[in-house]
Scaffold this motif. Structure first.
Motif, mmCIF file in Angstrom:
data_model
loop_
_atom_site.group_PDB
_atom_site.id
_atom_site.type_symbol
_atom_site.label_atom_id
_atom_site.label_comp_id
_atom_site.label_asym_id
_atom_site.label_seq_id
_atom_site.Cartn_x
_atom_site.Cartn_y
_atom_site.Cartn_z
ATOM 1 N N TRP A 183 -0.167 4.649 -25.058
ATOM 2 C CA TRP A 183 -1.248 4.057 -24.263
ATOM 3 C C TRP A 183 -2.206 5.104 -23.685
ATOM 4 O O TRP A 183 -3.216 4.758 -23.073
ATOM 5 C CB TRP A 183 -0.686 3.229 -23.110
ATOM 6 C CG TRP A 183 -0.056 1.970 -23.576
ATOM 7 C CD1 TRP A 183 1.273 1.728 -23.755
ATOM 8 C CD2 TRP A 183 -0.729 0.781 -23.946
ATOM 9 N NE1 TRP A 183 1.469 0.463 -24.208
ATOM 10 C CE2 TRP A 183 0.245 -0.157 -24.335
ATOM 11 C CE3 TRP A 183 -2.070 0.397 -23.998
ATOM 12 C CZ2 TRP A 183 -0.074 -1.420 -24.766
ATOM 13 C CZ3 TRP A 183 -2.381 -0.866 -24.418
ATOM 14 C CH2 TRP A 183 -1.400 -1.763 -24.801
ATOM 15 N N LEU A 184 -1.880 6.350 -23.880
ATOM 16 C CA LEU A 184 -2.665 7.421 -23.259
ATOM 17 C C LEU A 184 -4.116 7.432 -23.756
ATOM 18 O O LEU A 184 -5.054 7.520 -22.949
ATOM 19 C CB LEU A 184 -2.006 8.774 -23.527
ATOM 20 C CG LEU A 184 -2.489 9.941 -22.689
ATOM 21 C CD1 LEU A 184 -2.289 9.650 -21.207
ATOM 22 C CD2 LEU A 184 -1.763 11.205 -23.077
ATOM 23 N N ALA A 185 -4.328 7.322 -25.047
ATOM 24 C CA ALA A 185 -5.692 7.347 -25.592
ATOM 25 C C ALA A 185 -6.498 6.143 -25.114
ATOM 26 O O ALA A 185 -7.682 6.266 -24.776
ATOM 27 C CB ALA A 185 -5.641 7.378 -27.117
ATOM 28 N N THR A 186 -5.843 4.978 -25.050
ATOM 29 C CA THR A 186 -6.539 3.763 -24.604
ATOM 30 C C THR A 186 -6.998 3.881 -23.160
ATOM 31 O O THR A 186 -8.147 3.572 -22.832
ATOM 32 C CB THR A 186 -5.614 2.543 -24.762
ATOM 33 O OG1 THR A 186 -5.166 2.486 -26.118
ATOM 34 C CG2 THR A 186 -6.334 1.270 -24.382
ATOM 35 N N THR A 187 -6.095 4.338 -22.298
ATOM 36 C CA THR A 187 -6.471 4.448 -20.882
ATOM 37 C C THR A 187 -7.513 5.540 -20.668
ATOM 38 O O THR A 187 -8.391 5.402 -19.814
ATOM 39 C CB THR A 187 -5.228 4.702 -20.012
ATOM 40 O OG1 THR A 187 -4.556 5.875 -20.475
ATOM 41 C CG2 THR A 187 -4.291 3.510 -20.046
ATOM 42 N N LEU A 188 -7.436 6.618 -21.446
ATOM 43 C CA LEU A 188 -8.467 7.659 -21.345
ATOM 44 C C LEU A 188 -9.833 7.125 -21.782
ATOM 45 O O LEU A 188 -10.859 7.433 -21.157
ATOM 46 C CB LEU A 188 -8.089 8.866 -22.201
ATOM 47 C CG LEU A 188 -7.160 9.880 -21.556
ATOM 48 C CD1 LEU A 188 -6.741 10.936 -22.558
ATOM 49 C CD2 LEU A 188 -7.803 10.509 -20.348
ATOM 50 N N LEU A 189 -9.859 6.331 -22.851
ATOM 51 C CA LEU A 189 -11.123 5.743 -23.309
ATOM 52 C C LEU A 189 -11.701 4.785 -22.272
ATOM 53 O O LEU A 189 -12.918 4.769 -22.038
ATOM 54 C CB LEU A 189 -10.930 5.028 -24.643
ATOM 55 C CG LEU A 189 -10.825 5.928 -25.869
ATOM 56 C CD1 LEU A 189 -10.494 5.112 -27.107
ATOM 57 C CD2 LEU A 189 -12.115 6.693 -26.061
ATOM 58 N N VAL A 190 -10.842 3.976 -21.654
ATOM 59 C CA VAL A 190 -11.313 3.063 -20.612
ATOM 60 C C VAL A 190 -11.925 3.853 -19.458
ATOM 61 O O VAL A 190 -13.007 3.517 -18.956
ATOM 62 C CB VAL A 190 -10.165 2.159 -20.113
ATOM 63 C CG1 VAL A 190 -10.530 1.454 -18.822
ATOM 64 C CG2 VAL A 190 -9.776 1.151 -21.178
ATOM 65 N N ALA A 191 -11.247 4.926 -19.055
ATOM 66 C CA ALA A 191 -11.757 5.753 -17.962
ATOM 67 C C ALA A 191 -13.083 6.422 -18.340
ATOM 68 O O ALA A 191 -14.040 6.421 -17.553
ATOM 69 C CB ALA A 191 -10.725 6.795 -17.570
ATOM 70 N N ALA A 192 -13.144 6.962 -19.542
ATOM 71 C CA ALA A 192 -14.362 7.681 -19.961
ATOM 72 C C ALA A 192 -15.540 6.724 -20.129
ATOM 73 O O ALA A 192 -16.639 6.983 -19.619
ATOM 74 C CB ALA A 192 -14.096 8.427 -21.263
ATOM 75 N N PHE A 193 -15.313 5.614 -20.837
ATOM 76 C CA PHE A 193 -16.407 4.662 -21.042
ATOM 77 C C PHE A 193 -16.841 4.001 -19.731
ATOM 78 O O PHE A 193 -18.030 3.764 -19.526
ATOM 79 C CB PHE A 193 -16.026 3.602 -22.073
ATOM 80 C CG PHE A 193 -16.006 4.103 -23.480
ATOM 81 C CD1 PHE A 193 -16.906 5.056 -23.918
ATOM 82 C CD2 PHE A 193 -15.073 3.629 -24.384
ATOM 83 C CE1 PHE A 193 -16.891 5.529 -25.207
ATOM 84 C CE2 PHE A 193 -15.051 4.093 -25.687
ATOM 85 C CZ PHE A 193 -15.956 5.049 -26.101
#
Length: 122
Positions: free
Chosen positions: A56-66
């Motif tokens: 889930w790390l990439a998904t949560t990072l993308l949510v934070a970045a976007f």
């Protein structure tokens, strides 16, 4: 004061015209919500990393970045819109002063009342 999202600047009641703009301007709220989503994404990224759920790390990072990028862009666009509206208001104020001076040369900029152009706020 009513719904002020068309012109959120308060020209008549305060010496700080943008005081409280975050509450008056309804069009800023989507940017704040996106930044809150980004903050939640950062918190979830830390929690996911702490518990070892790396899938889930990439998904949560993308949510934070976007969320951060979209929220910041929204706020920048909205503040530019408010700047344009304020610039337009100041231009109308200067035109009004010029007309007053043309009619009465003894009128000084210090004697100008902001309420004189209140009807042009519409």
């Amino acid at each position: 004061m009513g719904d002020r999202h068309h012109d959120p600047t308060d020209y008549f009641r305060t010496t700080q015209p943008r005081a409280g703009i975050t509450m008056k301007d309804n069009l800023l709220w989507p940017g704040f919500i996106l930044l809150a989503v980004a903050f939640a994404g950062l918190i979830s990224t830390a929690a996911v990393a702490a518990y070892g759920h790396y899938e889930w790390l990439a998904t949560t990072l993308l949510v934070a970045a976007f969320g951060t990028v979209a929220g910041a862009l929204w706020l920048v666009a909205e503040f530019r819109r408010v700047d344009r509206i304020e610039e337009h208001w100041l231009l109308r104020r200067r035109r009004h002063l010029r007309r007053q001076r043309a009619n009465d040369p003894d009128v000084h900029e210090d004697s100008f009342e902001l309420s004189d152009i209140g009807s042009a706020q519409g």
